[in-house]
Scaffold this active site. Structure first.
Site, PDB file in Angstrom:
ATOM      1  N   ASP A 115       0.858  -1.188   0.000  1.00 50.29           N
ATOM      2  CA  ASP A 115       0.000   0.000   0.000  1.00 50.29           C
ATOM      3  C   ASP A 115       0.891   1.233   0.000  1.00 50.29           C
ATOM      4  O   ASP A 115       1.903   1.278   0.698  1.00 50.29           O
ATOM      5  CB  ASP A 115      -0.913   0.028   1.220  1.00 50.29           C
ATOM      6  CG  ASP A 115      -2.055  -0.968   1.135  1.00 50.29           C
ATOM      7  OD1 ASP A 115      -2.427  -1.347   0.014  1.00 50.29           O
ATOM      8  OD2 ASP A 115      -2.577  -1.363   2.190  1.00 50.29           O
ATOM      9  N   ASP A 134      -6.884  -1.961  -4.473  1.00 50.81           N
ATOM     10  CA  ASP A 134      -7.954  -1.597  -3.541  1.00 50.81           C
ATOM     11  C   ASP A 134      -8.990  -0.707  -4.232  1.00 50.81           C
ATOM     12  O   ASP A 134     -10.199  -0.883  -4.059  1.00 50.81           O
ATOM     13  CB  ASP A 134      -7.389  -0.854  -2.332  1.00 50.81           C
ATOM     14  CG  ASP A 134      -6.452  -1.696  -1.496  1.00 50.81           C
ATOM     15  OD1 ASP A 134      -6.534  -2.939  -1.550  1.00 50.81           O
ATOM     16  OD2 ASP A 134      -5.612  -1.101  -0.786  1.00 50.81           O
TER      17      ASP A 134
END
Length: 155
Positions: A115, A134
């Site tokens: 991330d 995501d």
């Protein structure tokens, strides 16, 4: 089905290419932070070993393999489900599946999901990071729900 597979491949490839770029070219896993369009878009390194927002974060190898298996299973189940759906539903399903497979590959290669995107707006400091996978998962799921709820012939 080809449309769903194309959308899945596009989401998967874009996600993995950007992750490769931030890890190798920008060296973000070493630098931890890079301003892109401050204060709105920044790269902030985060390794997510859990699920959304780091829930169930764990160093457990068993959980890692369970999450890989669940992601792959759900991606293929979604693709199977969309085979006889409308065109727009296939696109949204493909985005969802491609994102799930992108995050599963991260867990396989790195032991955690990569991330790095941090989006902040309007003077509110956002502490969370995410990735393109995501965004594809959320966009695909939201698109499916909105389309299936709002289409005029849902009868």
């Amino acid at each position: 089905m080809r449309l769903a597979l194309a959308a899945a491949f596009a989401a998967f490839a874009a996600d993995q290419a950007l992750k490769l770029y931030v890890l190798t070219v920008l060296d973000l896993d070493r630098l931890f932070s890079r301003d892109v369009l401050p204060p709105y878009v920044n790269f902030r390194m985060g390794w997510n070993r859990g699920i959304n927002f780091g829930l169930f974060d764990s160093e457990s190898e068993a959980l890692r393999w369970i999450l890989i298996g669940v992601s792959i299973l759900l991606a293929f189940a979604a693709l199977y489900w969309c085979a006889r759906r409308r065109r727009v539903e296939r696109i949204f399903t493909g985005l969802l599946a491609g994102g799930a497979l992108g995050n599963a590959l991260d867990r396989l290669l790195h032991g955690a999901v990569v991330d790095f995107l941090n989006v902040t707006c309007c003077g509110v400091e956002n502490p969370f990071v995410f990735n393109l996978a995501d965004a594809a998962i959320v966009g695909g799921a939201f698109g499916l729900v909105a389309y299936c709820t709002l289409r005029p012939d849902k009868g």
